[in-house]
Motif scaffolding. Structure first.
Motif: not given
Length: 98
Positions: A44-48, A50-54, A73-82
């Motif tokens: 996730c921190e590397s911009g993936n 799927a990592g944020c979602y999981n 919810s914050t991590l889901y938002a990051e995943a959505c932006r990706a």
């Protein structure tokens, strides 16, 4: 030359991210929650996305880590932006539930 080198670097980075996701999923299967969270966090921190979602799923369920629906919810938002569709849908659902 520069363009092809950029593509090679991007391909290698994608494989590394995929490895972190696979590593996280394998750790989850074996109930090694700390290892799974670290692998997903790294991705996730590397911009993936799927990592944020999981990692978000782990936080939402409280699976091996303290349940934190706000963090999920914050991590889901990051995943959505990706551009991870499940991240977008889980983010939307998280706004609808207490």
């Amino acid at each position: 030359m520069k363009k092809s080198m950029g593509l090679v670097i991007a391909a290698v980075a994608s494989v590394c991210f995929a490895d972190a996701i696979d590593e996280g999923k394998m750790a989850l299967e074996h109930k090694r929650y700390f290892d799974a969270a670290e692998a997903f966090r790294k991705a996730c921190e590397s911009g993936n996305g799927a990592g944020c979602y999981n990692l978000g799923v782990m936080y939402e369920k409280g699976e091996g880590i303290a349940q934190n629906k706000y963090k999920a919810s914050t991590l889901y938002a990051e995943a959505c932006r990706a551009h991870v569709a499940l991240g977008c849908s889980n983010m939307a659902l998280s706004y609808d539930t207490p």
